[in-house]
Design a protein around this motif. Structure first.
Motif, mmCIF file in Angstrom:
data_model
loop_
_atom_site.group_PDB
_atom_site.id
_atom_site.type_symbol
_atom_site.label_atom_id
_atom_site.label_comp_id
_atom_site.label_asym_id
_atom_site.label_seq_id
_atom_site.Cartn_x
_atom_site.Cartn_y
_atom_site.Cartn_z
ATOM 1 N N LEU A 1 0.832 -1.200 0.000
ATOM 2 C CA LEU A 1 0.000 0.000 0.000
ATOM 3 C C LEU A 1 0.872 1.258 0.000
ATOM 4 N N PRO A 2 0.290 2.425 -0.338
ATOM 5 C CA PRO A 2 1.095 3.643 -0.488
ATOM 6 C C PRO A 2 1.987 3.967 0.705
ATOM 7 N N GLU A 3 1.483 3.792 1.937
ATOM 8 C CA GLU A 3 2.309 4.139 3.096
ATOM 9 C C GLU A 3 3.498 3.199 3.253
ATOM 10 N N ASP A 4 3.384 1.970 2.698
ATOM 11 C CA ASP A 4 4.499 1.031 2.733
ATOM 12 C C ASP A 4 5.402 1.170 1.507
ATOM 13 N N ALA A 5 4.819 1.548 0.391
ATOM 14 C CA ALA A 5 5.582 1.624 -0.857
ATOM 15 C C ALA A 5 6.744 2.598 -0.752
ATOM 16 N N VAL A 6 6.579 3.665 0.047
ATOM 17 C CA VAL A 6 7.666 4.646 0.173
ATOM 18 C C VAL A 6 8.900 4.016 0.824
ATOM 19 N N VAL A 7 8.700 3.032 1.703
ATOM 20 C CA VAL A 7 9.832 2.345 2.324
ATOM 21 C C VAL A 7 10.546 1.495 1.281
ATOM 22 N N TRP A 8 9.783 0.773 0.471
ATOM 23 C CA TRP A 8 10.364 -0.029 -0.608
ATOM 24 C C TRP A 8 11.156 0.867 -1.565
ATOM 25 N N GLN A 9 10.565 1.983 -1.930
ATOM 26 C CA GLN A 9 11.242 2.903 -2.844
ATOM 27 C C GLN A 9 12.548 3.414 -2.245
ATOM 28 N N HIS A 10 12.528 3.662 -0.949
ATOM 29 C CA HIS A 10 13.728 4.147 -0.257
ATOM 30 C C HIS A 10 14.850 3.117 -0.327
ATOM 31 N N ILE A 11 14.533 1.859 -0.018
ATOM 32 C CA ILE A 11 15.541 0.799 -0.055
ATOM 33 C C ILE A 11 16.081 0.623 -1.466
ATOM 34 N N GLU A 12 15.177 0.583 -2.448
ATOM 35 C CA GLU A 12 15.609 0.412 -3.836
ATOM 36 C C GLU A 12 16.467 1.587 -4.291
ATOM 37 N N LYS A 13 16.104 2.801 -3.876
ATOM 38 C CA LYS A 13 16.865 3.990 -4.268
ATOM 39 C C LYS A 13 18.279 3.948 -3.700
ATOM 40 N N ILE A 14 18.390 3.620 -2.410
ATOM 41 C CA ILE A 14 19.716 3.548 -1.786
ATOM 42 C C ILE A 14 20.554 2.466 -2.444
ATOM 43 N N ALA A 15 19.962 1.291 -2.659
ATOM 44 C CA ALA A 15 20.707 0.187 -3.270
ATOM 45 C C ALA A 15 21.172 0.548 -4.675
ATOM 46 N N ARG A 16 20.318 1.202 -5.445
ATOM 47 C CA ARG A 16 20.698 1.626 -6.801
ATOM 48 C C ARG A 16 21.858 2.627 -6.748
ATOM 49 N N GLU A 17 21.753 3.603 -5.851
ATOM 50 C CA GLU A 17 22.787 4.634 -5.764
ATOM 51 C C GLU A 17 24.141 4.031 -5.391
ATOM 52 N N VAL A 18 24.129 3.098 -4.432
ATOM 53 C CA VAL A 18 25.387 2.464 -4.033
ATOM 54 C C VAL A 18 25.960 1.652 -5.193
ATOM 55 N N CYS A 19 25.103 0.884 -5.866
ATOM 56 C CA CYS A 19 25.570 0.085 -7.009
ATOM 57 C C CYS A 19 26.173 0.965 -8.097
ATOM 58 N N GLN A 20 25.526 2.062 -8.390
ATOM 59 C CA GLN A 20 26.039 2.952 -9.424
ATOM 60 C C GLN A 20 27.370 3.558 -9.017
ATOM 61 N N GLY A 21 27.543 3.818 -7.717
ATOM 62 C CA GLY A 21 28.820 4.315 -7.236
ATOM 63 C C GLY A 21 29.936 3.300 -7.384
ATOM 64 N N TYR A 22 29.579 2.017 -7.385
ATOM 65 C CA TYR A 22 30.546 0.932 -7.588
ATOM 66 C C TYR A 22 30.631 0.511 -9.066
#
Length: 428
Positions: free
Chosen positions: A13-34
């Protein structure tokens, strides 16, 4: 008849989706940095991709896959994990075409396994994973682990334990395999049917059995570390030395084996040590797989990777009391009274959105009081009020919801004034 979710699935649901988006965003950013790049593969593949890539002696292939026939009588399977699909794509698209090239990939998406649903283990779950293909350098193993730890650090996870082991090269594993057969064979009838069938096919998998993990022979089974040849032992020492230099804490566990058949050399699991996290502590698993590309018809290509379930990361973050992101609030909510004001509000809404503001308005023909309640419910910093007087004077009233202060501004100054209001309130 009631239509409900299939067992083992969930609605985000929307209130949970923001947490998923946060994790995916951080993981993507770290991967791109590597210098890892994203790859996306189909949700279903030909079944052989997983029977060959994951291993036909694994629980995944034998018990957990969602397999079906299409109208052409072809056997297809919903992907139970990501590595086999990525390697299949790597070979099929000849990503190995450039000599001595290292291909670094990451992926995210739903996976499917038929198992008993429980907290953090669903039949449809979302994995985030990385694969580095083309190098057999032990420093790359350490880099992949450093990437994983960096993702955890960025997400606020600190109660962690990294466990590593070496499964050795083919010669080391063959020696260990014979020792395991010799160890278990005299009493194999005391083990479950799965272990009995694995004895000659893949005895290493017996060590990963959940049914017989308390059998006395499990505790005395030969450890793979005792069968490493000089090359494999040197490789593992280099991995550990690099982790030491990177100040990454770890424990060596000679009993650690991965649940997939394609691993060799470095294997690892990351576990949560947070109080109250649960009995199943594993957050992430991975390792090196130096023979998998050849299984798909590609050239001899070493690889290493890991994958984690986003669901389990969320449980770990909650167990550690990490502050989770909330649904984003509105910058402004337009309160419009009357048809002409609503029309003007729609135009203003579009203009503000183009300027990067997060704004909304009423579409339910609510009274003024109800519109203010909607603004408050959506966490709007400001309301922009447009009524008959404001229309006649080409103006609008900006009200700061926190302080209650408000200011009448010219229509053409709304964008500037709204920005100032969001920063620090209104000045009369």
């Amino acid at each position: 008849m009631s239509i409900r979710l299939p067992r083992g699935t969930q609605d985000i649901l929307p209130e949970d989706a923001v947490v998923w988006q946060h994790i995916e965003k951080i993981a993507r950013e770290v991967c791109q940095g590597y210098h890892f790049e994203e790859i996306r593969t189909p949700i279903f593949e030909h079944t052989e991709v997983f029977t060959r890539g994951v291993g036909d002696t694994t629980d995944i292939v034998q018990k957990e896959m969602y397999t079906f026939k299409d109208r052409g009588d072809r056997s297809l399977t919903l992907r139970p994990e990501g590595t086999a699909s990525v390697v299949r794509s790597y070979v099929e698209n000849k990503l190995y075409g450039e000599a001595n090239a290292l291909t670094k990939l990451f992926y995210t998406g739903p996976m499917f396994r038929y198992e008993r649903p429980q907290a953090g283990r669903m039949r449809q779950f979302v994995q985030f994973g990385v694969e580095a293909l083309g190098s057999a350098n032990p420093h790359l193993d350490a880099e992949v682990l450093a990437l994983l730890i960096e993702i955890c650090n960025r997400l606020g996870l600190v109660n962690l334990k990294l466990v590593i082991n070496s499964l050795g090269d083919k010669d080391s594993r063959d020696s260990h395999r014979q020792a395991l057969i010799h160890h278990f064979e005299p009493s194999i009838e005391e083990f479950c049917s799965d272990c009995q069938s694995r004895l000659t096919k893949n005895p290493l998998r017996i060590l990963d059995c959940k049914k017989d993990r308390d059998h006395p022979l499990m505790k005395t089974a030969p450890a793979i570390l005792d069968f490493l040849n000089d090359e494999s032992r040197h490789y593992f020492e280099q991995v550990k030395q690099t982790l030491d230099q990177l100040d990454i804490a770890y424990e060596v566990d000679a009993t650690l084996v991965r649940g997939l058949d394609y691993y060799n050399h470095t294997a690892f699991e990351l576990m949560s040590t947070a109080p109250g996290f649960g009995a199943i502590t594993t957050l992430c698993g991975g390792g090196r797989y130096n023979g998998l590309v050849q299984e798909f018809g590609g050239p001899e290509t070493p690889g290493i990777g890991f994958a984690f379930s986003i669901e389990r990361f969320i449980l770990a973050m909650k167990a550690e009391g990490v502050t989770l992101p909330e649904r984003p609030k509105l910058d402004a909510y337009i309160v419009a009274l009357g048809d002409e004001a609503n029309q003007r509000g729609a135009v203003l809404l579009n203009e503000l959105r183009k300027q990067g503001f997060r704004v909304d308005k009423d579409y339910m023909d609510k009274k003024m009081k109800a519109q203010f309640k909607a603004a408050d419910r959506n966490g709007a910093t400001c309301t922009i009020i447009i009524g008959e007087d404001e229309l006649a004077n080409e103006q609008a009233v900006i009200r700061h919801m926190g302080s209650g202060e408000q200011k009448t501004v010219a229509y053409e100054a709304i964008v500037t004034e709204l920005g100032e209001s969001i920063k620090g309130g209104l000045e009369a």
